[in-house]
Design an enzyme around this catalytic site. Structure first.
Site: not given
Length: 331
Positions: A207, A167, A96
């Site tokens: 991802n 990610h 994040c």
């Protein structure tokens, strides 16, 4: 797809989206997909209202708890608490990019501190018997990914981590918003493939910007990856989840209609709305149920108007379904 490849499919942890009501909805569309909670900060798990933060419906299994933090002792307590609540996996957020997360020294900024991540992982895994996994980015800011990404993976793997969800884009900690960080840094699946090639014994899940089940399967085949994780596509076009059980896990094809799912959501709302005021979030989560179908706009409008009128969630859903039925009868 290679034979006997035990692929996994999952729905990403997404703040303000993948709460317990969203996960219950998604579970109606796939019995096998792995679901993730929103990120919950370790301090909140330790000091906050545990049932509100961690409680979930048994129907959600398999479901993983994502935790944020950088204090090994606190993360260990949080992981143990998650295990006691019945989660199937604990995941640590190293992806994040928000300012709030950075100020707490966790999330994507920890890509710059692999030794600390390794220590946190080891503390968490020692505290529980269920798997602890890491969800990370390719790197942050101006890192040289040829050097920093392999070092990060190797360092955390040496602490015992065998499962990474990557990610496939950098995070920019300065100058971009969290929303922009989902689209502006270019996607780079080849970097994820490179991690798998360099560390073939690790479980590597990709991802980022995966729009369909077919795309996820293709990416796994191209990179010999172990699974794929859907993000915003699963939220905005949730019906794609109905392809997972058959296409990924070899189970029976999904046999219910969108109307069947809407009825199930109405029944669920009737059960939960009197004891949980957050059930109204179910309306927002169900906006995409008819995405791509005739009447999708009518469905969304009816849900939005019902929310504005502050009706009970079950009544909002019922009125929207009635409007869909009337439209189809008139066609």
């Amino acid at each position: 797809m290679p034979e006997n490849k035990n692929l996994t499919a999952s729905v990403a942890p997404m703040m303000d989206w993948t709460d317990r009501h969203c996960r219950w909805f998604h579970r109606q569309l796939s019995q096998q997909v792995l679901l993730y909670t929103e990120m919950v900060v370790a301090d909140a798990i330790i000091h906050g209202p545990k049932e509100r933060l961690l409680g979930f419906d048994p129907a959600e299994h398999p479901v993983a708890l994502q935790v944020g933090g950088s204090d090994p002792d606190k993360l260990a307590v949080a992981a143990k608490t998650g295990e006691q609540y019945g989660y199937d996996e604990i995941n640590i957020n190293i992806g994040c990019p928000s300012d709030r997360v950075q100020s707490g020294r966790f999330g994507a900024c920890l890509m710059e501190e692999p030794d600390l991540v390794a220590t946190c992982f080891a503390a968490m895994q020692a505290a529980v018997d269920i798997p602890v996994t890491v969800k990370c980015r390719l790197g942050v800011d101006d890192q040289d990914l040829d050097e920093t990404l392999p070092r990060f993976i190797e360092t955390v793997a040496e602490a015992g981590c065998t499962h990474f969800i990557i990610h496939a884009r950098k995070a920019w900690l300065k100058g971009l918003s969290p929303k922009e960080n989902h689209t502006v840094p270019p996607i780079d699946y080849d970097r994820v493939n490179g991690v798998k090639a360099r560390f073939p014994k690790l479980q590597i899940v990709v991802n980022g910007q995966i729009e369909t089940i077919s795309q996820g399967l293709d990416l796994c085949e191209q990179g010999a990856l172990d699974g794929f994780m859907l993000g915003r596509a699963a939220y905005h076009t949730p019906w794609i989840l109905t392809d997972i059980d058959a296409q990924v896990y070899g189970r029976d094809a999904f046999g219910q209609s969108r109307e069947d799912i809407a009825l199930a959501l109405i029944d669920y709302a009737k059960i939960t709305q009197d004891v949980d005021r957050t059930t109204k979030a179910l309306i927002r989560h169900a906006m995409g149920l008819f995405s791509g179908e005739v009447g999708a706009r009518l469905w969304r409008r009816q849900l939005s108007e019902g929310l504005s009128a502050k009706l009970l969630p079950s009544d909002v859903l019922q009125q929207a379904l009635d409007a869909m039925s009337a439209m189809r009868d008139a066609a």
